[in-house]
Enzyme design. Structure first.
Site, PDB file in Angstrom:
ATOM      1  N   LYS A 225      -1.874   2.580  15.890  1.00  0.00           N
ATOM      2  CA  LYS A 225      -2.514   1.283  15.699  1.00  0.00           C
ATOM      3  C   LYS A 225      -4.027   1.338  15.884  1.00  0.00           C
ATOM      4  O   LYS A 225      -4.600   2.302  16.381  1.00  0.00           O
ATOM      5  CB  LYS A 225      -1.865   0.235  16.607  1.00  0.00           C
ATOM      6  CG  LYS A 225      -0.501  -0.183  16.080  1.00  0.00           C
ATOM      7  CD  LYS A 225       0.110  -1.327  16.841  1.00  0.00           C
ATOM      8  CE  LYS A 225       1.446  -1.738  16.197  1.00  0.00           C
ATOM      9  NZ  LYS A 225       2.135  -2.781  16.964  1.00  0.00           N
ATOM     10  N   ARG A 266       8.257   2.693  19.947  1.00  0.00           N
ATOM     11  CA  ARG A 266       8.448   2.713  18.487  1.00  0.00           C
ATOM     12  C   ARG A 266       7.330   3.540  17.870  1.00  0.00           C
ATOM     13  O   ARG A 266       6.147   3.199  18.016  1.00  0.00           O
ATOM     14  CB  ARG A 266       8.433   1.273  17.956  1.00  0.00           C
ATOM     15  CG  ARG A 266       8.633   1.127  16.456  1.00  0.00           C
ATOM     16  CD  ARG A 266       8.522  -0.345  16.076  1.00  0.00           C
ATOM     17  NE  ARG A 266       8.782  -0.588  14.654  1.00  0.00           N
ATOM     18  CZ  ARG A 266       7.858  -0.518  13.699  1.00  0.00           C
ATOM     19  NH1 ARG A 266       6.603  -0.217  14.012  1.00  0.00           N
ATOM     20  NH2 ARG A 266       8.178  -0.761  12.444  1.00  0.00           N
TER      21      ARG A 266
END
Length: 343
Positions: A225, A266
């Site tokens: 991210k 995740r």
């Protein structure tokens, strides 16, 4: 929260004695990290099986990008992308999660063999989601969400990001419980990268213990991210490295999250994270055993054949997963405005 190595257990899913690894399969042409690579059903299924062979405990299949500014796909297209992949992976014994904000997709994915619904909106995007999941008895991920990532909602505003995320998640969990989903089937997710700046994401990671006070297992989804790109950039004005060059940083976050008590992480690239969470569990085991002489620190088991101070584990790198012959049973079921975002 039912305890399993201090991190909770989710009813309806296998038990792991460590932080679980959720591998990502994006069946999309436009996800920020790997859009288009697994858009074909055959390629997506092959990739999901490869993630399992590298150490993934479950695989999260999604057919809609949630990056800032992404255009929503229609229901028929999302179903076309997701359902065949879910069905084929489940038929191979893989524990499958479906990443969707649509109740119809969740319902059909569960019928096709999915075991978990991962809704980044926590049921807010589709009012029918909570009744569908409640009726199925499936576990449900409740993520912190302030709406679709567009316009001013890309960049969140918080006076105290930890307190506000915890309070808003608490309210959402209450609504999910009121909708009929059992408390032992709820997972919470702080929603890193969703209406949050890099500083917000880092502060949340530093205070995962506050999220655990919600009393439900915790999913941490930091993979590749934007905030990791900001951390890795040479200076604040430098361009961050591309998403696929953030996997080592992702594994570092996975180790930190596992150490803090996360139920699962995740990730897009599984192997390094699978190793990281196993190391974190070995350190937990050493702490629990008190590092007594003759203890196998990798498993926590006491040995009798080794003298105090002897090395009890091989220096060889053990595989994290034994590949399974297709068709055999799997594990028993008991963003600044960059074009990046959640998936």
């Amino acid at each position: 929260m039912s305890k399993q190595s201090g991190r909770g257990r989710v009813a309806g899913l296998p038990e792991w004695d460590r932080c679980a690894v959720m591998g990502v399969v994006n069946v999309t042409p436009d996800s920020f990290s790997d859009g288009g690579r697994w858009f074909d059903t055959t390629a997506a299924v092959k990739h999901g099986l490869a993630l399992v062979s590298e150490g993934a405990d479950l695989v999260d299949v999604g057919g809609e990008s949630t990056r800032p500014g992404a255009t929503r796909v229609d229901e028929a297209e999302e179903l076309r992308r997701v359902i065949p992949v879910v069905r084929d992976l489940a038929s191979e014994g893989v524990t499958v999660s479906v990443d969707t904000m649509r109740a119809s997709v969740a319902e059909q994915a569960l019928a096709a063999g999915a075991a978990l619904v991962n809704d980044v909106s926590g049921g807010l995007a589709d009012p029918a989601m909570i009744p569908v999941v409640a009726a199925s008895g499936a576990p449900f991920v409740v993520m912190h969400w302030r709406g679709f990532l567009e316009g001013g909602n890309v960049k969140g505003v918080y006076a105290d990001v930890v307190a506000e995320v915890v309070d808003e998640l608490h309210a959402r969990v209450d609504a999910v419980l009121a909708g009929g989903i059992a408390p032992d089937r709820i997972v919470v997710d702080p929603g890193l990268g969703f209406s949050k700046d890099a500083e917000h994401d880092l502060v949340l990671l530093a205070h995962l213990d506050r999220l655990l006070t919600l009393g439900h297992p915790l999913l941490v989804a930091a993979s590749r991210k934007r905030f990791l790109g900001r951390v890795l950039a040479a200076d604040p004005q430098a361009a961050p490295p591309p998403a696929r060059e953030r996997d080592a940083a992702t594994a570092a976050v996975s180790a930190l999250a596992a150490h803090a008590g996360a139920w699962a992480v995740r990730v897009h690239e599984v192997r390094a994270t699978a190793d990281a969470v196993r190391v974190a569990r070995a350190v937990e085991g050493a702490r629990e055993s008190g590092n007594a002489p003759g203890t196998d620190l990798a498993s926590g088991a006491r040995t009798t054949e080794n003298a105090p101070g002897a090395i009890t584990t091989s220096g060889a790198h053990a595989p994290t997963h034994t590949p399974r012959t297709p068709g055999t049973p799997g594990p028993s079921t008991p963003h600044p405005t960059s074009p990046e975002g959640a998936q």
